[in-house]
Design an enzyme around this catalytic site. Sequence first.
Site, mmCIF file in Angstrom:
data_model
loop_
_atom_site.group_PDB
_atom_site.id
_atom_site.type_symbol
_atom_site.label_atom_id
_atom_site.label_comp_id
_atom_site.label_asym_id
_atom_site.label_seq_id
_atom_site.Cartn_x
_atom_site.Cartn_y
_atom_site.Cartn_z
ATOM 1 N N MET A 134 -12.561 5.222 -0.153
ATOM 2 C CA MET A 134 -12.274 5.297 0.674
ATOM 3 C C MET A 134 -13.196 7.074 0.573
ATOM 4 O O MET A 134 -12.688 7.735 1.449
ATOM 5 C CB MET A 134 -11.397 5.472 1.860
ATOM 6 C CG MET A 134 -11.480 4.178 2.108
ATOM 7 S SD MET A 134 -9.787 3.760 3.243
ATOM 8 C CE MET A 134 -8.586 3.725 1.820
ATOM 9 N N HIS A 148 -8.326 1.286 -3.839
ATOM 10 C CA HIS A 148 -9.186 1.437 -3.169
ATOM 11 C C HIS A 148 -10.054 2.998 -2.576
ATOM 12 O O HIS A 148 -8.966 3.601 -1.833
ATOM 13 C CB HIS A 148 -8.162 0.557 -1.668
ATOM 14 C CG HIS A 148 -9.551 0.535 -0.467
ATOM 15 N ND1 HIS A 148 -8.463 0.846 0.823
ATOM 16 C CD2 HIS A 148 -10.880 1.007 0.071
ATOM 17 C CE1 HIS A 148 -9.394 0.789 1.235
ATOM 18 N NE2 HIS A 148 -11.198 0.470 0.804
ATOM 19 N N MET A 205 -11.450 -4.994 5.860
ATOM 20 C CA MET A 205 -11.019 -4.369 5.914
ATOM 21 C C MET A 205 -10.434 -4.986 7.428
ATOM 22 O O MET A 205 -11.558 -5.350 8.076
ATOM 23 C CB MET A 205 -11.668 -2.659 6.264
ATOM 24 C CG MET A 205 -11.353 -1.826 5.086
ATOM 25 S SD MET A 205 -9.861 -1.749 3.963
ATOM 26 C CE MET A 205 -8.628 -1.168 5.747
ATOM 27 N N ASP A 222 -7.241 -6.356 4.089
ATOM 28 C CA ASP A 222 -6.536 -4.649 4.687
ATOM 29 C C ASP A 222 -6.113 -4.206 6.010
ATOM 30 O O ASP A 222 -7.588 -3.925 6.369
ATOM 31 C CB ASP A 222 -6.853 -3.975 3.312
ATOM 32 C CG ASP A 222 -6.255 -2.612 3.122
ATOM 33 O OD1 ASP A 222 -5.086 -2.328 3.814
ATOM 34 O OD2 ASP A 222 -6.892 -1.588 2.702
ATOM 35 N N ASP A 259 -4.816 3.644 -1.988
ATOM 36 C CA ASP A 259 -6.080 4.332 -1.357
ATOM 37 C C ASP A 259 -6.273 5.894 -1.285
ATOM 38 O O ASP A 259 -5.666 6.742 -0.484
ATOM 39 C CB ASP A 259 -5.325 3.853 0.602
ATOM 40 C CG ASP A 259 -5.010 2.452 1.071
ATOM 41 O OD1 ASP A 259 -5.818 2.036 0.579
ATOM 42 O OD2 ASP A 259 -3.971 2.694 0.775
ATOM 43 N N SER A 285 0.917 -1.210 0.155
ATOM 44 C CA SER A 285 -0.089 0.519 0.210
ATOM 45 C C SER A 285 0.676 1.269 0.344
ATOM 46 O O SER A 285 1.837 1.571 1.439
ATOM 47 C CB SER A 285 -1.396 0.407 1.224
ATOM 48 O OG SER A 285 -1.685 1.126 1.212
HETATM 49 C C1 DX5 Z 1 -5.772 1.818 5.316
HETATM 50 C C2 DX5 Z 1 -5.896 1.832 4.030
HETATM 51 C C3 DX5 Z 1 -4.697 0.454 3.885
HETATM 52 C C4 DX5 Z 1 -2.970 0.928 4.329
HETATM 53 C C5 DX5 Z 1 -2.310 -0.103 5.369
HETATM 54 O O1 DX5 Z 1 -7.369 2.514 5.891
HETATM 55 O O2 DX5 Z 1 -7.156 1.281 3.202
HETATM 56 O O3 DX5 Z 1 -4.273 0.176 3.131
HETATM 57 O O4 DX5 Z 1 -2.665 1.626 3.481
HETATM 58 O O5 DX5 Z 1 -1.832 -0.019 6.332
HETATM 59 P P1 DX5 Z 1 -0.777 -1.267 7.443
HETATM 60 O O6 DX5 Z 1 -0.416 -2.282 6.174
HETATM 61 O O7 DX5 Z 1 -0.400 -0.244 7.979
HETATM 62 O O8 DX5 Z 1 -2.407 -1.148 8.083
HETATM 63 ZN ZN ZN Z 2 -6.572 -0.384 1.576
#
Ligand code: DX5
Ligand code: ZN
Length: 218
Positions: free
Chosen positions: A67, A65, A136, A174, A34, A7
């Site tokens: 959000m 992804h 998630m 994730d 993200d 990511s």
């Molecule tokens: C959080 C993101 C993730 C994030 C994961 O909202 O969707 O993709 O980058 O990071 P780590 O692996 O550090 O939890």
């Molecule tokens: Zn993500």
Amino acid sequence: MPKIAPSFLSADFSQLEHQIREVEKSGAEYIHLDVMDGHFVPNISFGPLVVDAVRKKTDLVLDVHLMISYPSQYVQAFADAGADILTVHVEIEENVPSLLGQIQDAGMKPGATLKPGTAIETLFPLLPQLHLALIMSVEPGFGGQSFMPESLVRAQALKAEINRLGVHTEIEIDGGIDVENAREAVQAGVDVLVAGSAAFRGGNIIENVAAIRQAGLG
Ligand code: DX5
Ligand code: ZN
């Protein structure tokens, strides 16, 4: 063998091209990007412009992804930017099945995801439309949070439904994935491991991805 999706939320954006090269050398299959709007989640990250910049530097699968609260008005922009997989949250106010159709029609692979507090069954009726179902395993919004172990039961339930329906949806997880929990996730049915902090820690992307993959294989 599990796929690994570093990511870029944890990447060093002052060295974007270098980071992309390291991810390519690591053998990771996807780049996870993200997109946050400061409304659906409290954080703001980046949009189609950065996806487009990454696309210009790599042929790896770009796994985006979203959000964001209103994805429908941005689907074409992400298609134009070169996203391969476009994943939306089921908690949004928009009509998710029609949004998934819009993503497909724009030439991308549709994905859907949900927050830890949303019933996993919410994804079930969408599965025939989904290339990717993302669980998630932290509250979306920030990297570096701790993995929520109850996500494993959710992955198992999702995998059982995918098998029951005979569809080919990939399960991605994730949030908080590292060498400590990669194996359990794979055993629960996960196909794609997203890793932010665990992949970019110390700038040793190649070693980190190798370690996560090794851990996932058990
Ligand atoms: C959080 C993101 C993730 C994030 C994961 O909202 O969707 O993709 O980058 O990071 P780590 O692996 O550090 O939890
Ligand atoms: Zn993500």
